[in-house]
Scaffold this active site. Structure first.
Site, short mmCIF file in Angstrom:
data_model
loop_
_atom_site.label_atom_id
_atom_site.label_comp_id
_atom_site.label_asym_id
_atom_site.label_seq_id
_atom_site.Cartn_x
_atom_site.Cartn_y
_atom_site.Cartn_z
N TYR A 100 4.63 6.17 9.94
CA TYR A 100 3.78 5.06 9.51
C TYR A 100 4.58 4.02 8.72
CZ TYR A 100 -0.64 2.73 8.51
OH TYR A 100 -1.66 1.82 8.47
N HIS B 32 0.84 -1.20 0.00
CA HIS B 32 0.00 0.00 0.00
C HIS B 32 0.88 1.24 0.00
CE1 HIS B 32 -4.15 -1.58 1.55
NE2 HIS B 32 -3.72 -2.21 0.48
N TYR C 107 -8.66 5.48 8.37
CA TYR C 107 -8.77 5.75 9.81
C TYR C 107 -9.65 6.99 9.95
CZ TYR C 107 -4.38 3.04 10.58
OH TYR C 107 -3.39 2.09 10.63
N LYS D 108 1.52 -0.51 15.17
CA LYS D 108 2.94 -0.57 15.48
C LYS D 108 3.37 -1.77 16.33
CE LYS D 108 4.26 2.81 13.09
NZ LYS D 108 4.73 2.37 11.79
N PRO E 227 -3.45 0.26 19.14
CA PRO E 227 -3.30 -0.24 17.76
C PRO E 227 -3.39 0.81 16.66
CG PRO E 227 -5.45 -0.82 18.64
CD PRO E 227 -4.70 -0.19 19.76
C1 PHB Z 1 -5.64 -4.47 11.18
O1 PHB Z 1 -5.75 -4.69 9.97
O2 PHB Z 1 -5.99 -5.31 12.02
C2 PHB Z 1 -5.13 -3.16 11.62
C3 PHB Z 1 -4.67 -2.26 10.67
C4 PHB Z 1 -4.18 -1.04 11.07
C5 PHB Z 1 -4.15 -0.71 12.40
C6 PHB Z 1 -4.59 -1.61 13.37
C7 PHB Z 1 -5.08 -2.84 12.96
O3 PHB Z 1 -3.70 0.51 12.78
#
Ligand code: PHB
Ligand code: APR
Length: 396
Positions: A390, A78, A206, A302, A298
């Site tokens: 990131y 990505h 997000y 990370k 989460p």
């Molecule tokens: C996930 O795909 O489970 C996931 C992706 C990004 C995050 C946290 C969890 O920041």
């Protein structure tokens, strides 16, 4: 008298999650022997659902370790992701800003690859090991005792690696006056749902919405992973799949929700959000790595990446010690890790702070969140600060 079976190895690794398995692999690649002990069964370990975003440096480390073949063929690169606020959306262009991408590949799959590779190469992993107990950690000959199927065992080694996650036995075996804990527990959790449906978007979203945070993620082009912020004490059984998708739709906005495919949940669970660090990450000949030493919320994905960078440093230090007798990196291990750990703690805390609804926020703090979002989405420097974290800060 009961007979205790004795095993000798160079490094005893407690925990067969990504940290312990990758450490065992990196040591093996350098000709160093280890034994991995885990209290859970292989089936249990291989079915745990965890996050799925790998930093650029994590991908490189896994490839160098020789465990990245399936990740390369099945993972998805990505080049960006979206952040949203009250219905607005902005793409953080990782590739344009940093020249790097992230890899979407589930931790569950990675764990399977690591276990398969270790076992194929004759590595020693003891699953379902009960009462794992490290001792003599300040001596040059630590011992780790465990039981399995009614038999008692002792592993004699030079080093113990505590890779047994947040609720493991390793960290707690450091005397209280020799460690310090730093912790923040957030006043909410994440309700997650996994389903075999086409992801709602090509990249991750997000979003901070007045009803709460939402995240649209994925494991593949046919498997979605979605999350919504919920009260910390929420009962997962209160949420039908439809109720979940209804709430997610409200938070991601009508336009995006129009493309949301619904499907039965393969898994639905609630995870608390916590920031935690144990200092130092070493006691005598015990070295902590991964979730045993620190937890991040989460937001930003990370946890796994931090585990991989710890293990990179620990393997380098141990190999150096065994090959040349030089302990410079071993002695600096905790300091080297913690410098990076705290930067990643900061980023995870920052992303969490910007993107969630906090029950105790005053109107002032809400305006601060909005100003933060406006800054990162209208300033090159602001977007860059998110992007470089990131894709992963460099290893020292
Ligand atoms: C996930 O795909 O489970 C996931 C992706 C990004 C995050 C946290 C969890 O920041
Ligand atoms: N004895 C033996 N094994 C134990 C014990 C114990 N007392 N306690 C825990 N374990 C095992 C667990 O069963 C688990 O398999 O240690 C392992 C720890 O693995 P993880 O929790 O996956 O931690 P880690 O390998 O550091 O990986 C970090 O995983 O939890 C996610 O968010 C985290 O993504 C991050 C990554």
């Amino acid at each position: 008298m009961e007979l205790v079976k004795s095993i000798k190895t160079q490094v005893c690794i407690i925990g067969s999650g990504p940290s312990g398995l990758l450490l065992s692999q990196l040591l093996h690649n350098a000709g160093i022997e280890s034994v991995v002990l885990d209290r859970q069964s292989r089936a249990h370990i291989e079915s745990r659902i965890r996050a799925g975003v790998l930093e650029h440096g994590s991908v490189e480390t896994l490839l160098e370790a020789g465990v990245g073949e399936r990740m390369l063929s099945e993972g998805i690169l990505h080049d960006g992701f979206d952040v949203g606020f009250d219905g607005e959306r902005f793409r953080i262009d990782l590739k344009a800003l940093t020249g790097k991408s992230v890899m979407i590949y589930g931790q569950t799959e990675l764990t399977r690859d690591l276990i398969a590779t270790r076992l194929d190469q004759g590595g020693s992993i003891v699953f379902s090991a009960d009462n794992v107990t490290p001792s003599d950690l300040e001596s040059g000959n630590p011992v780790v005792r465990y039981e399995k199927e009614g038999e008692q065992y002792e592993v004699h080694c030079q080093f113990v690696a505590g890779c047994d996650g947040f609720r493991g036995v390793s960290r707690e075996s450091i005397p209280q006056d020799r460690r310090k804990y730093f912790e923040r527990v957030y006043p909410f959790g994440w309700l997650g749902l996994l389903s075999d449906t086409k992801p709602v978007a090509d990249e991750l979203i997000y979003a901070n919405h007045e009803r709460g945070f939402a995240l649209c993620s994925m494991r593949s082009n046919t498997r979605s992973r979605y999350y919504i912020q919920c009260p910390a004490d929420e009962d997962v059984n209160k949420w039908s799949d439809d109720a979940f998708f209804d709430e997610l739709s409200l938070r991601i906005g009508e336009e995006t929700a129009a493309g949301l495919e619904r499907g039965p949940s393969l898994e639905k669970s609630i995870a608390p959000l916590r920031s935690f660090v144990c200092e130092p990450m070493r006691f005598g000949n015990l070295f902590l790595a991964g979730d045993a030493a620190h937890i991040v919320p989460p937001t930003g994905a990370k946890g796994l990446n931090l585990a991989i960078s710890d293990v990179h440093y620990l393997a380098r230090a141990m190999v150096e010690h065994f090959k040349s007798g030089n302990s410079v990196h071993l002695d600096a291990y905790s300091q080297i890790c913690l410098t990076r750990v705290w930067k990643v703690e900061r980023f995870s805390w920052y992303m969490s702070s910007m993107l969630h609804q906090f029950p105790d926020h005053s109107p002032f703090e809400k305006r601060m969140q909005r100003a933060e979002y406006d800054y990162v989405t209208r300033s090159h420097a602001g977007a860059m600060a998110i992007a470089e974290n990131y894709v992963g800060l460099p290893y020292d």
